[in-house]
Design a protein around this motif. Structure first.
Motif, mmCIF file in Angstrom:
data_model
loop_
_atom_site.group_PDB
_atom_site.id
_atom_site.type_symbol
_atom_site.label_atom_id
_atom_site.label_comp_id
_atom_site.label_asym_id
_atom_site.label_seq_id
_atom_site.Cartn_x
_atom_site.Cartn_y
_atom_site.Cartn_z
ATOM 1 N N CYS A 61 0.867 -1.165 0.000
ATOM 2 C CA CYS A 61 0.000 0.000 0.000
ATOM 3 C C CYS A 61 0.912 1.225 0.000
ATOM 4 O O CYS A 61 2.004 1.200 0.578
ATOM 5 N N THR A 62 0.475 2.272 -0.638
ATOM 6 C CA THR A 62 1.300 3.476 -0.748
ATOM 7 C C THR A 62 0.669 4.621 0.047
ATOM 8 O O THR A 62 -0.524 4.564 0.335
ATOM 9 N N PRO A 63 1.445 5.653 0.409
ATOM 10 C CA PRO A 63 2.878 5.785 0.179
ATOM 11 C C PRO A 63 3.680 4.835 1.062
ATOM 12 O O PRO A 63 3.253 4.496 2.159
ATOM 13 N N ARG B 130 1.070 6.242 -5.615
ATOM 14 C CA ARG B 130 0.167 5.874 -6.707
ATOM 15 C C ARG B 130 -0.599 7.086 -7.224
ATOM 16 O O ARG B 130 -0.866 8.039 -6.471
ATOM 17 N N ILE C 15 -3.768 8.916 -7.955
ATOM 18 C CA ILE C 15 -5.121 8.773 -7.405
ATOM 19 C C ILE C 15 -6.101 9.761 -8.028
ATOM 20 O O ILE C 15 -7.281 9.753 -7.702
ATOM 21 N N ILE D 188 -1.225 12.461 -6.684
ATOM 22 C CA ILE D 188 -0.637 11.218 -6.168
ATOM 23 C C ILE D 188 -0.914 11.121 -4.671
ATOM 24 O O ILE D 188 -1.251 12.134 -4.025
ATOM 25 N N ASP D 189 -0.770 9.901 -4.136
ATOM 26 C CA ASP D 189 -1.141 9.684 -2.731
ATOM 27 C C ASP D 189 0.024 9.927 -1.771
ATOM 28 O O ASP D 189 0.056 9.350 -0.679
ATOM 29 N N CYS D 190 0.953 10.783 -2.141
ATOM 30 C CA CYS D 190 2.050 11.132 -1.235
ATOM 31 C C CYS D 190 2.051 12.629 -0.990
ATOM 32 O O CYS D 190 2.251 13.423 -1.914
ATOM 33 N N TRP E 227 3.051 15.693 2.354
ATOM 34 C CA TRP E 227 4.210 15.963 3.227
ATOM 35 C C TRP E 227 4.274 15.074 4.460
ATOM 36 O O TRP E 227 5.192 15.206 5.266
ATOM 37 N N THR E 228 3.342 14.140 4.622
ATOM 38 C CA THR E 228 3.533 13.117 5.660
ATOM 39 C C THR E 228 4.385 11.960 5.128
ATOM 40 O O THR E 228 4.884 11.155 5.907
ATOM 41 N N GLY E 229 4.543 11.871 3.809
ATOM 42 C CA GLY E 229 5.273 10.752 3.220
ATOM 43 C C GLY E 229 6.585 11.161 2.581
ATOM 44 O O GLY E 229 7.437 10.320 2.279
ATOM 45 N N GLN F 174 -1.299 17.437 3.151
ATOM 46 C CA GLN F 174 -0.990 16.381 4.112
ATOM 47 C C GLN F 174 -0.904 14.998 3.455
ATOM 48 O O GLN F 174 0.012 14.240 3.763
ATOM 49 N N GLU F 175 -1.832 14.679 2.573
ATOM 50 C CA GLU F 175 -1.864 13.328 1.991
ATOM 51 C C GLU F 175 -1.944 13.328 0.466
ATOM 52 O O GLU F 175 -2.240 12.290 -0.125
ATOM 53 N N HIS F 176 -1.717 14.456 -0.164
ATOM 54 C CA HIS F 176 -1.784 14.528 -1.624
ATOM 55 C C HIS F 176 -0.561 15.230 -2.190
ATOM 56 O O HIS F 176 -0.051 16.167 -1.584
ATOM 57 N N LEU G 246 -5.230 5.679 -13.277
ATOM 58 C CA LEU G 246 -5.545 5.706 -11.845
ATOM 59 C C LEU G 246 -5.074 4.394 -11.232
ATOM 60 O O LEU G 246 -5.302 3.326 -11.786
#
Ligand SMILES: Cc1ncc(COP(=O)(O)O)c(C=O)c1O
Ligand SMILES: Cc1ncc(COP(=O)(O)O)c(C=O)c1O
Lengths: 342, 342
Positions: free
Chosen positions: A12-14, A236, A238, A249-251, A253-255, A284-286, A303
Motif C-alpha cells: 500500500c502506498t505511500p 500511486r 489517485i 498522487i497519494d504522497c 508531506w507526511t510521506g 498532508q496526503e496529496h 488511476l
C-alpha cells in the motif's frame, strides 16, 4: 498485509522502500575507502535510526557509532551497541540521561562547546569509579562536521573543502600538541568521505552518515550517482486533473519531506523514469504532479498506477515513515523499524 | 522521565505540549456552534490522530468522525469508534482493507470521484448481507472541503467563501433532487466552521479538524486568536553565536514542520513572548534564531533556558512527534500517543 517475496507493487502506498543491496554496497564501499585510507570509520545513525542498517554500517561489530539524539543513543545501547558518540553540544536538560549512559556503556562520548557545559558535567560525577574525561581538563578529541561540503558541486570542490577542513583540524591538533595536549580528531560528511583526500589518513576517525541511503541532493553535490541512491517513496496516481494539466498522487508531506523546496527543477523529488514530471506541491496526503513542459498524456498514468519518488533528502524523508520496507531486486524481504523522538 | 504534576520545564526538549483546557474549550465551542446552527458535526482526526482528542471532539460518543488515512480508520475502529468517513478518493490499492472495515463497522464511508473507482468497489462485494451504497447507483452524500478559506484574511472573507461553498453545494443538491437523487452533504474547514454562515444549517454535516489545536496559520486567517492555540513546541537554547548575532535551539525539522516557510516575519514559528525573534532556519536537530532587528541580548537567553514555539501549522508539526505531552495550566497530566502511517 504483504509477505516476504512479494513484489513492491504489493505494498500500500505511500511507502518508503529500501534497496538492501544498494545499502550494503554503499556501506561496504565506505568501509573499504576508510580501510584503504587507514582511518577509523565511525558511521552516523541519524539517516535511518534502525538496528539493521547500523549492523550493515558497522560490519556487525555494533561498536563505534555516532548518534544525533539521546533517544538513538539509548535505543542502540539497549541493543548491545557500544562506543557511542552523541554528536550534540551537551544539552543541559539531558545531563542525567547522559551520565546514566556513561555508567552503563564501555564508552559514551558527549560534545562540549562551552565552559558552562563542563560545569554541568562536574555537577554530576559518575558512579562506579567511572569519570568524565574532563577533570583536569582532559580533552578526548575534537569533532567537526564539514557541512560546507553541501554547497559543493562535483568532486573537485568537495575535495577542496575536505582538504581545507582536514588541514584546519590537523593544524589545530598541532597547536594543542604544542600546548601539551594530545587528543583524537573526528571529521567528515558524506560528500567528503565519499571522495576523501589523502591527508584525512592523519585524522583519528571520520563520521559520515547519509551515505548508506544517499539521495538526490548527494547526487547533485557529486557524492554519488543517482544509481547509488538506495531509497524511494512509492506512490500511486489517485486523480487526473486535466483542467489543471496535473495528476494527483497519494504522497503528501507526511510521506515525503518538504526539505529541498525550490532546489530541483522536478520539485520536491525526482520521479524515476519520468524526467518531464515535477512534484509541484503537497498537502498532508496529496501531491500535485505536472509536466515540466507540454500537455500531460494521461493514458501513461492510469488511476492506481505506481510512481517512484527519489527523495531530495533521505534523512528528512526517512524520518516521516514509521517503517521502511526492505527489498532485494524488487522482492520484499521485511521491514525495518526506526527509533524516533529525543 | 517526567511524572504527573510536574512543571513543563521538567520535559526534555524538543517536546510537543498540548494545553488540554484549550483543546476542550475549542472542541466545546465547535460543538455548541454546530448545535446552535443545527448542523451535525463530524470532526476530522488528521491533526492529532489520538484517541484522547477524538473523545474530546466527539463528546465521548466515539461516533461520526472523518479520517485522512486508512491507518487512522483502523486505529479508531480498533478502539470502538464507528461511523467513520475516510475522506480520500478511494485508493485502488486499499479496496480490500476498505471492504474489511465496511464489514466490521456499522458504517464506514469512502469517497468516489471517478467511474473507475465504482468498478473497483463492485469487484469486491461485501459479505454478511452488507453492501456498498453504490449498486444502482445510490449516492450517500457529497463531500467538499472549502480549502480555499486558507487564502482568507479575516472573518468577512472567510464567511464569503463559506457562503459561496454552501450555496454551490446546496444548488448542486437541488439539481440532484431534480434528477430524483436525495443525499447528504458534508462541507467545511476550520476557518469556515469557526465562523459559520446561516445557510450552513441546510447542510447535513460539517467536518472541520484543525480547530482543537488551531495554530499560527489559523490566527493569521482569522479563525481564532493566538490565545486559542492549544499546542506548543518547547525548545531550549543550546548555543550562542555572537559572530552571527544568532542563538541555536534544540529544535530542528524533526521537531517542527518546515511547512509555512516564508509565510511569517518570525520565520518557521512564532516564539512566545519574544516578538523580535525569528526562527530563521533549521537542520535535523538544530534551529537558528536571530532578532528581526538589532543585536541579540544574550543575557536574556542563557544556555539551557526554555523557549516556546507556536507552530505555523499544527497538523504538520504534531505529525513529527511520536508523543504529545498534555498539561493543564502548565502541570503535566500525561501523554497522548498518535497513530502513524497509512
Ligand atoms: C554533527 C554531525 N556529524 C556527522 C554528520 C554526518 O554527515 P552526513 O550527513 O554528511 O553523512 C552530520 C550530518 O548532519 C552531523 O550533523
Ligand atoms: C478532505 C478534508 N476534509 C476536512 C478537512 C478539515 O479541514 P481543516 O483542516 O480546515 O479543519 C481537511 C483538511 O485538510 C481535508 O483535507
Amino acid at each position: 498485509m504483504t509477505t516476504v517475496g512479494e513484489a513492491l507493487s504489493a505494498l500500500c502506498t505511500p511507502a518508503l522502500v529500501v534497496d538492501v543491496d544498494k545499502v550494503k554496497r554503499n556501506a561496504q564501499m565506505m568501509i573499504e575507502r576508510c580501510q584503504k585510507l587507514g582511518v577509523q570509520l565511525r558511521p552516523h545513525m541519524k539517516t535511518h535510526k534502525t538496528l539493521e542498517c547500523a549492523d550493515i554500517m558497522t560490519g556487525g561489530s555494533r561498536r563505534c557509532i555516532v548518534v544525533s539524539t539521546l533517544a538513538e543513543a539509548c535505543f542502540y545501547a539497549d541493543h548491545g551497541f557500544d562506543d557511542i558518540l552523541y554528536a550534540y553540544s551537551l544539552p543541559f536538560d539531558k545531563v542525567e540521561r547522559c551520565a546514566a549512559l556513561s555508567e552503563r556503556l564501555d564508552l559514551f562520548q558527549v560534545l562540549l562547546d562551552h565552559p558552562q557545559a563542563l560545569e554541568q558535567l562536574k555537577k554530576r560525577p559518575l558512579r562506579d569509579g567511572r569519570r568524565w574525561h574532563t577533570e583536569g581538563v582532559e580533552l578526548t578529541g575534537i569533532y567537526a562536521h564539514c557541512g560546507n561540503t553541501y554547497n559543493c558541486r562535483g568532486v573537485e570542490q568537495i575535495q577542496a573543502v575536505a582538504q581545507e577542513t582536514t588541514s584546519f583540524t590537523l593544524q589545530f591538533m598541532e597547536k594543542l600538541k604544542a600546548a601539551g595536549i594530545t587528543c583524537k580528531s573526528s571529521i567528515g560528511s558524506t560528500p567528503s568521505c565519499s571522495h576523501p583526500v589523502k591527508d584525512m589518513a592523519q585524522l583519528s576517525e571520520v563520521h559520515p552518515g547519509n551515505y548508506t541511503f544517499y539521495d538526490v541532493q548527494q547526487s547533485v553535490i557529486g557524492s554519488c550517482s543517482l544509481e547509488d541512491v538506495a531509497v524511494r517513496v512509492l506512490t500511486r496516481v489517485i486523480g487526473h486533473c486535466p483542467h489543471r494539466n496535473q495528476l494527483l498522487i497519494d504522497c503528501g508531506w507526511t510521506g515525503l519531506s518538504l526539505d529541498g523546496a525550490g532546489k530541483l527543477p522536478t520539485g520536491y523529488a525526482m520521479i524515476e523514469g519520468h524526467p518531464n514530471l515535477k512534484l509541484l506541491s503537497m498537502t498532508q496526503e496529496h501531491g500535485r504532479v505536472e509536466p515540466i513542459s507540454g500537455p500531460l498524456d494521461y493514458s501513461k498514468y492510469p488511476l492506481g498506477s505506481l510512481l517512484t519518488l527519489i527523495p531530495y533528502h533521505s534523512c528528512a524523508t526517512a524520518m516521516m515513515h514509521p517503517v521502511y520496507h526492505v527489498h532485494s531486486g524488487g522482492r520484499l524481504l521485511g521491514k525495518w523499524t526506526p527509533t524516533r523522538g529525543w
